[in-house]
Design an enzyme around this catalytic site. Structure first.
Site, PDB file in Angstrom:
ATOM      1  N   SER A 184       0.853  -1.188   0.000  1.00 13.76           N
ATOM      2  CA  SER A 184       0.000   0.000   0.000  1.00 13.76           C
ATOM      3  C   SER A 184       0.895   1.245   0.000  1.00 13.76           C
ATOM      4  O   SER A 184       1.733   1.387  -0.878  1.00 13.76           O
ATOM      5  CB  SER A 184      -0.954  -0.061   1.198  1.00 13.76           C
ATOM      6  OG  SER A 184      -2.044   0.785   1.016  1.00 13.76           O
ATOM      7  N   ASP A 399      -8.833  -6.259  -4.578  1.00 10.66           N
ATOM      8  CA  ASP A 399      -8.517  -5.085  -3.765  1.00 10.66           C
ATOM      9  C   ASP A 399      -9.637  -4.047  -3.889  1.00 10.66           C
ATOM     10  O   ASP A 399      -9.954  -3.604  -4.995  1.00 10.66           O
ATOM     11  CB  ASP A 399      -7.182  -4.491  -4.256  1.00 10.66           C
ATOM     12  CG  ASP A 399      -6.589  -3.476  -3.285  1.00 10.66           C
ATOM     13  OD1 ASP A 399      -7.360  -2.706  -2.680  1.00 10.66           O
ATOM     14  OD2 ASP A 399      -5.354  -3.443  -3.142  1.00 10.66           O
ATOM     15  N   HIS A 439      -7.015  -6.080  -0.120  1.00 12.49           N
ATOM     16  CA  HIS A 439      -5.922  -5.120  -0.029  1.00 12.49           C
ATOM     17  C   HIS A 439      -4.779  -5.654   0.842  1.00 12.49           C
ATOM     18  O   HIS A 439      -4.924  -5.723   2.061  1.00 12.49           O
ATOM     19  CB  HIS A 439      -6.438  -3.796   0.518  1.00 12.49           C
ATOM     20  CG  HIS A 439      -5.432  -2.689   0.434  1.00 12.49           C
ATOM     21  ND1 HIS A 439      -4.846  -2.311  -0.751  1.00 12.49           N
ATOM     22  CD2 HIS A 439      -4.880  -1.906   1.382  1.00 12.49           C
ATOM     23  CE1 HIS A 439      -3.986  -1.331  -0.527  1.00 12.49           C
ATOM     24  NE2 HIS A 439      -3.995  -1.072   0.758  1.00 12.49           N
TER      25      HIS A 439
END
Ligand SMILES: *[C@@H]1O[C@H](CO)[C@@H](O)[C@H](O)[C@H]1NC(C)=O
Ligand SMILES: *[C@@H]1O[C@H](CO)[C@@H](O)[C@H](O)[C@H]1NC(C)=O
Ligand SMILES: *[C@@H]1O[C@H](CO)[C@@H](O)[C@H](O)[C@H]1NC(C)=O
Ligand SMILES: *[C@@H]1O[C@H](CO)[C@@H](O)[C@H](O)[C@H]1NC(C)=O
Ligand SMILES: *[C@@H]1O[C@H](CO)[C@@H](O)[C@H](O)[C@H]1NC(C)=O
Ligand SMILES: *[C@@H]1O[C@H](CO)[C@@H](O)[C@H](O)[C@H]1NC(C)=O
Ligand SMILES: *[C@@H]1O[C@H](CO)[C@@H](O)[C@H](O)[C@H]1NC(C)=O
Ligand SMILES: *[C@@H]1O[C@H](CO)[C@@H](O)[C@H](O)[C@H]1NC(C)=O
Length: 540
Positions: A184, A399, A439
């Site tokens: 991320s 995601d 994610h």
């Protein structure tokens, strides 16, 4: 392992005449320049819990059952730059350095991810990025360009440089290899760092990178606004997301040739949303009205603005079970990661609201790129390639926070920039998609996709004491070990086997394993044997 004479000479110079460095504050301080202050140093015997220091709102979870190590925290004041970092120095050092990343706008040392690195006996570092905040809070950035630059790239680079110096001094030995692993924002930090400082790391593992942050954050507000206000006839309530997800599963699961609750080729599926249309015969709590179908159409469409400018790709089919993050939980606002960026990174101020969003926000973000954080200097990666660096990039196909297509787009931008210069991408950069992964970690219980391969945050998402891939501690199943083989032995990964355990405890029975393929290859089942065995699949 080869240690160059130059490296040995550098260490000799660093340590000559100096007393051995031990795990205490004064001793460690003596190895540092004056810009760095050792806050504490504490030796932990094997099996210890490291108690997170007070005030770390970003990463409050204490890692447990650690290897014996020296835990150090350092504060740095370097001109207008202010940041801190944590470092674990294991008793049984593997000779290597690892830096881990952060998430969202988080300001805090990520001791939990550091602990996963300590499990391999790395000297492992995490920076606090220069401020204190949770991952979704951007208020600290308001009219604070220095804090933004620290978050953008300065804190990661400075922390890496200083933590390496301390590591070398502590062991009186050179660092053999340096690695990075983050997801991320962590993925962005790794990419940005090697674009600016190609010497920092020999190998970088970048997951679901928020690399295009000056478009990602405005898109976050834009995509949230499609489903607002929550009183509108076009609003799709959270309760319908699983209904949409189930219909996508029904129509798209088989597009890859196997019906197994895992959508591994969402773009091969010609999804017809009208199957969800409410008719007199429908179950009223499991269908969409025409205005809601229009919202669905927007969610599945790229964000394109004035003059056909492509701003950001759409969420992929199969991501619906994580839509609650961006498309409305219980609030009547888009996710803070979008709004706070506009209010405090672009300095529009706390009064700004999502209803004021227009293309000017994107243009301002393009012009200013707060913190110089956007990792879009594709050309600079040729310097990383030239010095022998390796980059492994992955992204979950389900995601719901950072659209998977932004990673596909990143791959194509790097290809378009470097291939014309004669750079063979595969020689230093490889990209893997993870079907069914949300994610950075996890998979919905209706999907049960293999998602664990010891990527950043993955161990910490299931336990405070796990490191690596229990039962499969090898380069075929563990992305960090795969990176080490690539850097140290020249064995480049062509596939990574991901694992799904029953109940995600990493201790129960293995439910499924499957190879993740190097882009643009796709998983193909042999048609024979157990689909839950990795050996029945190949990458084609
Ligand atoms: C580690 O500590 C836990 C308690 O925190 C204890 O139950 C366990 O027996 C210890 N294990 C070892 C190997 O010392
Ligand atoms: C962050 O919090 C710590 C601990 O409460 C404090 O010592 C430090 O000054 C804070 N840093 C900033 C930049 O506010
Ligand atoms: C300190 O600041 C200088 C000037 O900006 C920069 O070149 C250097 O990398 C920084 N060093 C650290 C350790 O932060
Ligand atoms: C209607 O849909 C809801 C939501 O999916 C479900 O919980 C319920 O069981 C369905 N009712 C009938 C009669 O199928
Ligand atoms: C769109 O294109 C027109 C014609 O080239 C140009 O005048 C205008 O400035 C562009 N608008 C934006 C927002 O870029
Ligand atoms: C809409 O948002 C408001 C304000 O956050 C909240 O109180 C309300 O419950 C939400 N309504 C729905 C239908 O989600
Ligand atoms: C931002 O990064 C670029 C390289 O991508 C560099 O040339 C520029 O000096 C940086 N600006 C600041 C303010 O750090
Ligand atoms: C998984 O968890 C469920 C309850 O949450 C439990 O009933 C089941 O025994 C667990 N499975 C295994 C293999 O431990």
């Amino acid at each position: 392992m080869k240690i160059t004479q130059a490296r040995l000479a550098a260490v000799a110079a660093l340590t000559s005449g100096a007393a051995a460095i031990t795990c205490d504050k004064a001793s460690l301080q003596s190895a540092f320049p004056s810009i760095a202050t050792v806050d504490f140093a504490q030796w932990m015997p094997a099996n210890s819990t490291f108690s997170i220091p007070k005030g770390n709102v970003a990463y409050p979870t204490s890692p447990t059952k650690l290897r014996a190590a020296c835990a150090v925290q350092v504060s740095v004041k370097n001109g207008t730059s202010n940041y801190g970092f944590g470092l674990f120095l294991p008793d049984d050092w593997n000779g290597r350095f690892l830096a881990v990343g952060n998430g969202g706008f988080a300001g805090g040392i990520n001791w939990l991810d550091m602990a996963a690195g300590l499990g391999y006996n790395f000297a492992v570092m995490s920076t606090n990025t220069g401020h204190n905040s949770t991952s979704s809070d951007g208020k600290w950035a308001y009219h604070n360009e220095d804090a933004l630059l620290d978050w953008g790239y300065r804190a990661m680079h400075g922390s890496t440089v200083l933590a390496k110096e301390l590591t070398t001094a502590y062991y009186s030995n050179p660092i053999l290899y340096s690695y990075y692993s983050g997801c991320s924002t962590g993925g962005r930090q790794g990419l940005r760092d090697i674009q600016l400082y190609p010497e920092d790391f020999d190998g970088v593992v970048a997951g679901a990178p928020a690399w295009w942050t000056n478009h990602l954050q405005p898109w976050t507000t834009k995509v949230g606004s499609y489903n607002l206000p929550n009183t509108s006839a076009s609003h799709i309530p959270v309760s319908l997301f699983p209904v949409i997800g189930a219909e996508v599963m029904r129509q798209c699961d088989g597009a890859d040739g196997v019906v197994d609750t895992i959508i591994s080729d969402p773009n091969a599926c010609d999804f017809d949303p009208n199957a969800l249309l409410c008719t007199p015969a429908s179950n009223a709590s499991a269908c969409l009205t025409p205005p809601q179908l229009n919202t669905l159409f927007q969610i599945y469409s790229d964000y394109v603005d004035t003059n056909q400018t492509f701003v950001f790709p759409h969420l992929w089919k199969g991501s619906e079970l994580q839509w609650f993050v961006l498309l409305g939980g219980l609030t009547n606002e888009p996710n803070n990661l979008g709004d706070d960026y506009v209010k405090y990174f672009l300095n529009r101020g706390p009064q700004w609201q999502w209803q004021d969003f227009d293309y000017g926000v994107v243009q301002q973000a393009d012009a200013e790129d707060p913190g110089n954080a956007t990792a879009d200097d594709f050309d600079a990666l040729s310097r990383f390639q030239a010095r022998g660096g390796k980059l492994l990039h992955y992204h979950g196909m389900s995601d719901g926070l950072i659209a998977t297509g932004s990673s596909v787009y990143l791959y194509s931008k790097i290809l378009q920039t470097l291939a014309p210069k004669g750079v063979n991408l595969d020689s230093f950069y490889r990209f893997f998609l993870v079907p069914g992964m949300q994610h950075c970690s996890g998979t919905p219980s209706t999907v049960n996709a293999p998602w664990y391969f010891a990527g950043a945050n993955q161990a910490g998402s299931v336990s405070t004491s796990v490191s690596g891939v229990p039962g499969f501690r090898d380069a075929k199943h563990d992305v960090l070990l795969a990176m080490m083989d690539w850097v140290e032995k020249g064995v480049a990964p062509t596939e990574i086997i991901a694992t799904k355990w029953v109940n995600d405890t990493l201790q129960d029975k293995v439910m499924r394993q499957r190879p993740l393929c190097m882009w643009p290859k796709k998983q193909r089942w042999s048609g024979k044997g157990d689909v839950n065995q990795a050996s029945t699949w190949s990458c084609e």
